[in-house]
Design an enzyme around this catalytic site. Structure first.
Site, PDB file in Angstrom:
ATOM      1  N   SER A  80       5.346 -12.879  -9.630  1.00  0.00           N
ATOM      2  CA  SER A  80       4.731 -12.369  -8.568  1.00  0.00           C
ATOM      3  C   SER A  80       3.074 -11.405  -8.951  1.00  0.00           C
ATOM      4  O   SER A  80       1.523 -11.362  -8.889  1.00  0.00           O
ATOM      5  CB  SER A  80       5.036 -11.484  -7.253  1.00  0.00           C
ATOM      6  OG  SER A  80       6.539 -11.371  -7.808  1.00  0.00           O
TER       7      SER A  80
ATOM      8  N   ALA B 221       2.582  -6.733  -5.180  1.00  0.00           N
ATOM      9  CA  ALA B 221       1.878  -7.554  -5.162  1.00  0.00           C
ATOM     10  C   ALA B 221       1.278  -7.962  -4.402  1.00  0.00           C
ATOM     11  O   ALA B 221       0.324  -8.747  -3.490  1.00  0.00           O
ATOM     12  CB  ALA B 221       2.922  -8.860  -6.305  1.00  0.00           C
TER      13      ALA B 221
ATOM     14  N   LYS C 283      11.321   4.423 -12.631  1.00  0.00           N
ATOM     15  CA  LYS C 283      11.307   4.166 -11.325  1.00  0.00           C
ATOM     16  C   LYS C 283      11.440   3.400 -10.228  1.00  0.00           C
ATOM     17  O   LYS C 283      12.482   3.194  -9.683  1.00  0.00           O
ATOM     18  CB  LYS C 283       9.864   4.079 -10.275  1.00  0.00           C
ATOM     19  CG  LYS C 283       8.747   3.556 -11.168  1.00  0.00           C
ATOM     20  CD  LYS C 283       9.126   2.169 -10.213  1.00  0.00           C
ATOM     21  CE  LYS C 283       8.466   1.049 -10.928  1.00  0.00           C
ATOM     22  NZ  LYS C 283       7.552  -0.235  -9.627  1.00  0.00           N
TER      23      LYS C 283
END
Ligand SMILES: NC(=O)c1ccc[n+]([C@@H]2O[C@H](COP(=O)([O-])OP(=O)(O)OC[C@H]3O[C@@H](n4cnc5c(N)ncnc54)[C@H](O)[C@@H]3O)[C@@H](O)[C@H]2O)c1
Length: 333
Positions: free
Chosen positions: A11, A141, A193
């Protein structure tokens, strides 16, 4: 005009190909998946990874790694970090001239705690390494391919290389790149993250709301800062697009697959079942191992990251483990 090779036609590889193809650069994508490569060449789409949007006709694809490496002046790495050392090693076996490496994958290697830039330094012959740039920031994406306004960072020790990536990727409509010099900070923040995104998904799966998510993001940022700065990051990166920006998007969007994986775990599914149901890579599940090892080795206080590790790998009950965090000794913020 530079030619660009993209290693990994998933992606994000396809999202990046969309941007630079639309910006007019010749692009060759490489992937091990023959169906993906055939679909890109025949229809300019990659429907299983990005159901909407088409790629420019200047984007072609191949399953031949040496052809892809010969083609590009810049080599963009976008494969899951579980295979990235192997792929970089394979690149070293076929590379014949100097290239600039640009990494868009996000993760740390368990046991070594290595960032992708360090893996490139170890695996690629210095004769063929012109430079390294990390492209990170809040960029899902699915939104990029729909041309939703997106701001990211290009970080490099060499400002001219960061500016080159900035120029190639930026357009004046939906994608804007800022340069930063703190490569360590960008790579570490982008990796950690994903762990917190899993935590955010777990909390949502357990039925907690916006107070809890806001608390998670704020306290997790402190943990990311402790780890990133111990690894050599600059403080200002933590509060920029590569740090806080990426943390916010991944903790608040159900489009984040790390969030989705956490949501399923919070809703009662175990890790293996969850990962087997996901068609796309969940980097947080791997990086939490590296982060846990690093925290233990250097005695860093990061209770949220440790809780995610306990739930994902020690199979602790997520609701009980979260209540344990609430019972920690009271302290100033
Ligand atoms: N999807 C996003 O929105 C997004 C945004 C920013 C960063 N990223 C990061 O980009 C990286 C890739 O994510 P993705 O979403 O594109 O994953 P994905 O699962 O959609 O695609 C991964 C691709 O890598 C290919 N691949 C796997 N092993 C390979 C190998 N040995 N050689 C060549 N190709 C191989 C797969 O066939 C697949 O096409 C991850 O580190 C992710 O964190 C993703």
């Amino acid at each position: 005009m530079e030619k660009i090779s993209i290693i990994g036609a998933g992606s994000w590889g396809s999202g990046l190909a969309k941007i630079i193809g639309d910006n007019g650069y010749p692009v060759m994508m490489y992937d091990v998946n023959e169906n993906t490569v055939n679909e890109i060449n025949a229809f300019h789409t990659n429907k299983s990874k990005l159901p909407v949007g088409t790629l420019s006709e200047a984007v072609v694809a191949t399953t031949d790694l040496s052809q892809a490496i010969r083609f590009g002046d810049l080599i963009i790495l976008v494969v899951p970090t579980a295979v990235i050392r192997t792929v970089i090693h394979q690149i070293n076996e076929v590379i014949e001239s100097k290239k600039i490496f640009v990494n868009a994958s996000k993760g740390l290697e368990p046991d070594s705690f290595k960032r992708v830039s360090e893996i490139v330094d170890e695996e690629i012959d210095p004769r063929y390494r012109e430079g390294f740039v990390a492209l990170t920031g809040p960029s899902l994406a699915e939104e990029v391919i729909n041309q939703m306004l997106t701001l990211v960072t290009a970080s490099s020790k060499n400002n001219a290389h960061a500016e080159m990536v900035q120029r190639i990727f930026s357009n004046q409509t939906y994608f804007r790149v800022y340069t930063i010099s703190d490569l360590v900070g960008a790579e570490v923040c982008g990796s950690l993250k994903n762990i917190i995104a899993m935590a955010a998904g777990m909390l949502t799966g357990l039925g907690y709301g916006d107070n809890t998510r806001a608390a998670l993001i704020t306290r997790a940022l402190v943990e990311i800062k402790r780890i990133a700065m111990a690894m050599g990051a600059e403080e200002k990166t933590i509060y920029g697009l590569a740090g806080l920006g990426d943390l916010i998007v991944t903790c608040t969007s159900p489009r984040s697959r790390n969030f989705t994986a956490g949501y399923k775990i919070g809703s009662g599914k175990d890790l293996e079942q969850t990962l087997s149901e996901m068609t796309m890579v969940v980097e947080g599940a791997r990086t939490v191992v590296a982060a846990h090892q690093y925290i233990q080795k250097y005695d860093i206080y990061a209770p949220i990251i440790e809780a995610v590790y306990d739930v994902v790998y020690l199979k602790k009950d997520p609701s009980e483990r979260i209540l344990q965090l609430m019972q920690n000794s009271l302290k100033p913020e």
